[in-house]
Design a protein around this motif. Structure first.
Motif, mmCIF file in Angstrom:
data_model
loop_
_atom_site.group_PDB
_atom_site.id
_atom_site.type_symbol
_atom_site.label_atom_id
_atom_site.label_comp_id
_atom_site.label_asym_id
_atom_site.label_seq_id
_atom_site.Cartn_x
_atom_site.Cartn_y
_atom_site.Cartn_z
ATOM 1 N N PRO A 118 -62.885 80.094 -59.190
ATOM 2 C CA PRO A 118 -62.808 79.795 -60.627
ATOM 3 C C PRO A 118 -61.423 80.019 -61.225
ATOM 4 O O PRO A 118 -60.981 79.229 -62.064
ATOM 5 C CB PRO A 118 -63.842 80.757 -61.238
ATOM 6 N N PHE A 119 -60.735 81.075 -60.817
ATOM 7 C CA PHE A 119 -59.406 81.328 -61.395
ATOM 8 C C PHE A 119 -58.473 80.157 -61.117
ATOM 9 O O PHE A 119 -57.753 79.695 -62.011
ATOM 10 C CB PHE A 119 -58.811 82.616 -60.807
ATOM 11 N N PHE A 120 -58.496 79.646 -59.887
ATOM 12 C CA PHE A 120 -57.611 78.532 -59.544
ATOM 13 C C PHE A 120 -58.050 77.249 -60.237
ATOM 14 O O PHE A 120 -57.221 76.464 -60.711
ATOM 15 C CB PHE A 120 -57.573 78.322 -58.034
ATOM 16 N N GLN A 121 -59.351 77.015 -60.336
ATOM 17 C CA GLN A 121 -59.823 75.826 -61.043
ATOM 18 C C GLN A 121 -59.408 75.870 -62.515
ATOM 19 O O GLN A 121 -59.010 74.851 -63.086
ATOM 20 C CB GLN A 121 -61.345 75.698 -60.918
ATOM 21 N N ASN A 122 -59.492 77.067 -63.116
ATOM 22 C CA ASN A 122 -59.042 77.194 -64.501
ATOM 23 C C ASN A 122 -57.542 76.945 -64.619
ATOM 24 O O ASN A 122 -57.082 76.332 -65.588
ATOM 25 C CB ASN A 122 -59.392 78.586 -65.042
ATOM 26 N N TRP A 123 -56.805 77.431 -63.637
ATOM 27 C CA TRP A 123 -55.354 77.185 -63.652
ATOM 28 C C TRP A 123 -55.067 75.686 -63.570
ATOM 29 O O TRP A 123 -54.201 75.170 -64.275
ATOM 30 C CB TRP A 123 -54.680 77.918 -62.496
ATOM 31 N N LEU A 124 -55.804 74.983 -62.720
ATOM 32 C CA LEU A 124 -55.620 73.539 -62.617
ATOM 33 C C LEU A 124 -55.899 72.859 -63.952
ATOM 34 O O LEU A 124 -55.164 71.949 -64.361
ATOM 35 C CB LEU A 124 -56.546 72.962 -61.541
ATOM 36 N N CYS A 125 -56.956 73.292 -64.617
ATOM 37 C CA CYS A 125 -57.291 72.691 -65.916
ATOM 38 C C CYS A 125 -56.154 72.875 -66.918
ATOM 39 O O CYS A 125 -55.883 71.995 -67.739
ATOM 40 C CB CYS A 125 -58.573 73.305 -66.472
ATOM 41 N N GLU A 126 -55.492 74.025 -66.832
ATOM 42 C CA GLU A 126 -54.398 74.305 -67.756
ATOM 43 C C GLU A 126 -53.169 73.428 -67.485
ATOM 44 O O GLU A 126 -52.277 73.354 -68.338
ATOM 45 C CB GLU A 126 -54.005 75.779 -67.655
ATOM 46 N N GLN A 127 -53.133 72.787 -66.330
ATOM 47 C CA GLN A 127 -51.977 71.941 -65.993
ATOM 48 C C GLN A 127 -52.125 70.516 -66.534
ATOM 49 O O GLN A 127 -51.234 69.695 -66.374
ATOM 50 C CB GLN A 127 -51.781 71.875 -64.472
ATOM 51 N N ILE A 128 -53.259 70.213 -67.176
ATOM 52 C CA ILE A 128 -53.490 68.864 -67.702
ATOM 53 C C ILE A 128 -52.995 68.793 -69.137
ATOM 54 O O ILE A 128 -53.521 69.485 -70.015
ATOM 55 C CB ILE A 128 -54.984 68.507 -67.654
ATOM 56 N N PRO A 129 -51.983 68.014 -69.430
ATOM 57 C CA PRO A 129 -51.517 67.893 -70.821
ATOM 58 C C PRO A 129 -52.611 67.296 -71.694
ATOM 59 O O PRO A 129 -53.380 66.432 -71.268
ATOM 60 C CB PRO A 129 -50.313 66.944 -70.709
ATOM 61 N N TRP A 130 -52.687 67.740 -72.947
ATOM 62 C CA TRP A 130 -53.710 67.208 -73.837
ATOM 63 C C TRP A 130 -53.493 65.736 -74.154
ATOM 64 O O TRP A 130 -54.425 65.015 -74.507
ATOM 65 C CB TRP A 130 -53.736 68.026 -75.132
ATOM 66 N N GLU A 131 -52.252 65.282 -74.021
ATOM 67 C CA GLU A 131 -52.000 63.872 -74.313
ATOM 68 C C GLU A 131 -52.285 62.976 -73.113
ATOM 69 O O GLU A 131 -52.152 61.753 -73.202
ATOM 70 C CB GLU A 131 -50.540 63.687 -74.756
ATOM 71 N N ALA A 132 -52.700 63.564 -71.982
ATOM 72 C CA ALA A 132 -52.976 62.762 -70.791
ATOM 73 C C ALA A 132 -54.197 61.886 -71.016
ATOM 74 O O ALA A 132 -55.115 62.222 -71.777
ATOM 75 C CB ALA A 132 -53.196 63.669 -69.594
#
Length: 205
Positions: A118-132
């Motif tokens: 979960p920690f890594f999956q959450n980190w991945l989610c944080e790498q997605i820009p909101w404007e994407a």
């Protein structure tokens, strides 16, 4: 969760307690010994009684220490330790990549394990820009030349072995579900293919 335990701050108080206990035990036995450290004639029964008391106290201390160490490090995780390093969009601004530590049978197995935590999956989610836009590939690179057996020799890293141990207890590897949840509502589930294995380009000085 990421391992942020202050091991030095945790261990030194235990060492202080040990030193105090050892000094007290030596003081307990001192009245029954001569200057050469030999037990005085006629004092063996009292000496042995006091020494037994010391052993009992030391045994209680050791049990407490072992219990605390288990809390700090968690249960053992199968396999060897590996560092896996990834770089997110911040690399375009000169930010350093992120390193994660897990156990596995080899580097590929450790990488597969990391993708489910979960920690890594959450980190991945944080790498997605909101404007994407939906369907855009994750702008995350696997940094092969900074991924290796063992922990990093220097610098900060996310030690996820305790989370890995908890995850294994809840779901053994052969029952791991498909990577989920989706990074955001409407986005496709995370996939190992979303992470480019390309090496990290040179970062500005």
């Amino acid at each position: 969760m990421s391992d942020t335990t202050d091991l030095i701050g945790e261990i030194h108080p235990w060492l202080t307690r040990y030193d105090a206990l050892a000094a007290q035990h030596a003081a307990n036995l001192a009245p029954f010994r001569n200057e050469d450290g030999d037990v005085l004639d006629g004092e063996y029964p009292r000496y042995d009684e006091r020494r037994f008391d010391n052993w009992e106290e030391a045994d209680e201390f050791l049990d407490s220490l072992a219990a605390r160490l288990r809390e700090l490090v968690g249960p053992p995780v199968p396999g060897d330790t590996f560092t896996l390093t990834f770089a997110g969009p911040e690399r375009h601004d000169g930010e350093k990549p992120y390193s994660f530590v897990v156990n596995g049978s080899d580097l590929d197995d450790a990488r597969r394990t990391l993708l489910h935590l979960p920690f890594f999956q959450n980190w991945l989610c944080e790498q997605i820009p909101w404007e994407a836009d939906e369907g855009d590939a994750l702008d995350v690179l696997f940094v092969a030349d900074q991924s290796h057996p063992g922990i990093p020799e220097w610098g900060a890293y996310n030690d996820l072995r305790r989370e890995q141990a908890a995850h294994l207890a809840a779901a053994p590897p052969d029952t791991f579900p498909a990577l989920s949840p989706a990074p955001r509502p409407g986005w496709p589930p995370l996939s190992p293919r979303a992470l480019s294995p390309a090496p990290l380009p040179a970062l500005p000085a």
